[in-house]
Design a protein around this motif. Structure first.
Motif, mmCIF file in Angstrom:
data_model
loop_
_atom_site.group_PDB
_atom_site.id
_atom_site.type_symbol
_atom_site.label_atom_id
_atom_site.label_comp_id
_atom_site.label_asym_id
_atom_site.label_seq_id
_atom_site.Cartn_x
_atom_site.Cartn_y
_atom_site.Cartn_z
ATOM 1 N N PHE A 1 -125.531 0.370 -10.940
ATOM 2 C CA PHE A 1 -125.284 1.798 -10.722
ATOM 3 C C PHE A 1 -124.282 2.095 -9.601
ATOM 4 N N PRO A 2 -124.292 1.380 -8.471
ATOM 5 C CA PRO A 2 -123.394 1.783 -7.369
ATOM 6 C C PRO A 2 -121.931 1.855 -7.771
ATOM 7 N N LEU A 3 -121.460 0.878 -8.544
ATOM 8 C CA LEU A 3 -120.049 0.900 -8.934
ATOM 9 C C LEU A 3 -119.714 2.110 -9.801
ATOM 10 N N THR B 1 -122.409 -7.133 -8.301
ATOM 11 C CA THR B 1 -121.211 -6.544 -8.902
ATOM 12 C C THR B 1 -119.967 -7.359 -8.563
ATOM 13 N N LEU B 2 -119.841 -7.774 -7.301
ATOM 14 C CA LEU B 2 -118.683 -8.573 -6.909
ATOM 15 C C LEU B 2 -118.686 -9.921 -7.617
ATOM 16 N N ARG C 1 -115.852 -11.537 -10.223
ATOM 17 C CA ARG C 1 -115.304 -12.886 -10.083
ATOM 18 C C ARG C 1 -115.530 -13.716 -11.336
ATOM 19 N N MET C 2 -116.687 -13.559 -11.963
ATOM 20 C CA MET C 2 -116.975 -14.307 -13.186
ATOM 21 C C MET C 2 -116.025 -13.897 -14.313
ATOM 22 N N ILE C 3 -115.735 -12.601 -14.409
ATOM 23 C CA ILE C 3 -114.807 -12.136 -15.446
ATOM 24 C C ILE C 3 -113.411 -12.698 -15.201
ATOM 25 N N VAL C 4 -112.949 -12.623 -13.957
ATOM 26 C CA VAL C 4 -111.608 -13.116 -13.632
ATOM 27 C C VAL C 4 -111.530 -14.626 -13.823
#
Length: 419
Positions: free
Chosen positions: A81-83, A234-235, A239-242
């Motif tokens: 939720f925060p993002l 979230t961070l 990183r996992m996506i990149v």
């Protein structure tokens, strides 16, 4: 504007400065305030919508919500939720700014009265500015489409991360199928009489050693324990996506995202403005001012609506209907986008939009009935409609209320009462 009480001291001048700043940034303040509240209220429903779209099981919303709470806790409904709280507020603020500015460019002329907000692009086309439904609809379609097309360029990565956070457990299952393979059914065994094995040793020590050997030989090796699912932050998700898809992987599914946002935003703003126009929100007519220059955004209701519709509910009604109907029209695009993003995040082979649409409608073997397939395509629409009614109704109600509150110069009013 001088205070009406006759006192014009330092506090009144400071209050006037604050009110002038609020009036000059009314769109930003109104959209941000409304977005924060409506995003928080509707996020659990948005999370359930994404899970229903990507689930292989036919689950009801209540059952899915119960499973999420049981497996992930109540916080699972607000996972990630925060993002979105930050990004959606920024996106909606930019969207409203582009939308209102584009409308001004289209409708205004060089001699049109100016507002307190400085235009970001001083251009006046003077078209589609007649007080009729067709001009209102075309203006909002163009302005909404421009808003959606520009905003989706920056919002696509955040949307992908939001989907990644919402579908973490399902993505984990798809990327580790060996851990969730169904166990083979137990085989029925025919009871055998106990087999007597003659002992070859007669001493107590030999008997004990042979018993230990039999126990070790008959013991079956235990399978390794299944690793526990630990959701990333979230961070870590970014990183996992990149790491798996590269930096441009943050724009996975962008073509479908572009179609969804451009078409959906155009329909959304057009429907809202047309409904407000029909319910008395004409272009500059019927507005009333108080002593501080506050203008009400809602004029008198038409005769056919006065008996059953309170004027205070007009923004909520128009926002809810616009959100529900526009979302229903573009929902298939959103479903295909979510599936495409889920497959990419799970490391599965990509499919073309047509292939994914055909599989959703006709099934993997192409034999599913059309009506059943279309129902599968619209899975999660019910919860999505509830979410749209809640979030967009709240959004426009708060935008309307906040704009009127700013027009009323609240800080100067307070300074006048305290003077």
């Amino acid at each position: 504007m001088a205070a009406t009480g006759g006192y014009d001291g330092a506090w009144t001048r400071r209050a006037r400065t604050v009110d002038d700043w609020l009036a000059g940034h009314k769109v930003v303040v109104s959209a941000t305030t409304a977005s924060i509240v409506s995003t928080f209220a509707g996020f659990p429903l948005d999370s359930l919508k994404s899970r229903l779209q990507s689930s292989r099981e036919n689950l009801s919303m209540a059952r899915l919500a119960a499973e999420v709470v049981r497996e992930e806790g109540i916080g699972g409904l607000w996972r990630g939720f925060p993002l979105p709280l930050i990004t959606i507020s920024i996106v909606r603020t930019i969207s409203f700014t582009i939308y209102t500015s584009t409308k001004r460019i289209l409708n205004s002329t060089a001699d049109s009265p100016t507002s307190n907000e400085a235009p970001w692009f001083d251009l006046h086309l003077g078209v589609l500015n007649k007080n009729r439904t067709a001009d209102v609809a075309l203006t909002s379609l163009i302005a909404g489409g421009a808003s959606g097309a520009v905003v989706c360029l920056g919002s696509a990565p955040f949307e992908l991360v939001k989907v990644r956070r919402q579908l973490e457990y399902q993505i984990y299952r798809d990327s580790h199928p060996e851990l969730f393979a169904p166990s083979p059914p137990p085989q029925k065994s025919v009871p055998q009489p106990p087999k007597v094995v003659p002992l070859t040793h007669t001493t107590p020590a030999d008997v004990a050693a042979e018993a230990i050997e039999c126990t070790v030989a008959s013991a079956k090796p235990r399978p390794p324990p299944t690793p526990q699912f630990v959701p990333p932050t979230t961070l870590q998700a970014v990183r996992m996506i990149v790491r798996s898809l590269g930096p441009m992987g943050l724009w996975t599914g962008f073509p479908l995202h572009f179609v969804r946002d451009t078409l959906g935003t155009a329909l959304y703003f057009a429907e809202y403005d047309v409904m407000r126009f029909w319910l008395g929100g004409g272009r500059g007519d019927g507005k009333r001012e108080d002593k501080f220059g506050s203008t009400t955004t809602q004029a008198d209701l038409p005769a056919w609506a006065r008996g059953w519709l309170p004027a205070q509910l007009v923004p909520f009604l128009c926002g809810s209907l616009a959100g529900v109907t526009s979302w229903a029209l573009i929902y298939p695009v959103d479903a295909i986008k979510t599936k495409a993003q889920q497959r990419a995040l799970s490391g599965l082979a990509p499919r073309t939009p047509y292939t994914q649409l055909r599989r959703l409608v006709r099934g993997t073997d192409g034999t599913k009935p059309w009506l059943s397939g279309i129902g599968r395509l619209y899975r999660g629409l019910g919860v999505s409609m509830v979410r749209s009614m809640l979030t967009h109704g709240l959004l426009w109600t708060l935008v309307d209320w906040t704009s009127g509150y700013i027009d009323g110069r609240p800080v100067e009013r307070l300074a006048e009462r305290l003077a």
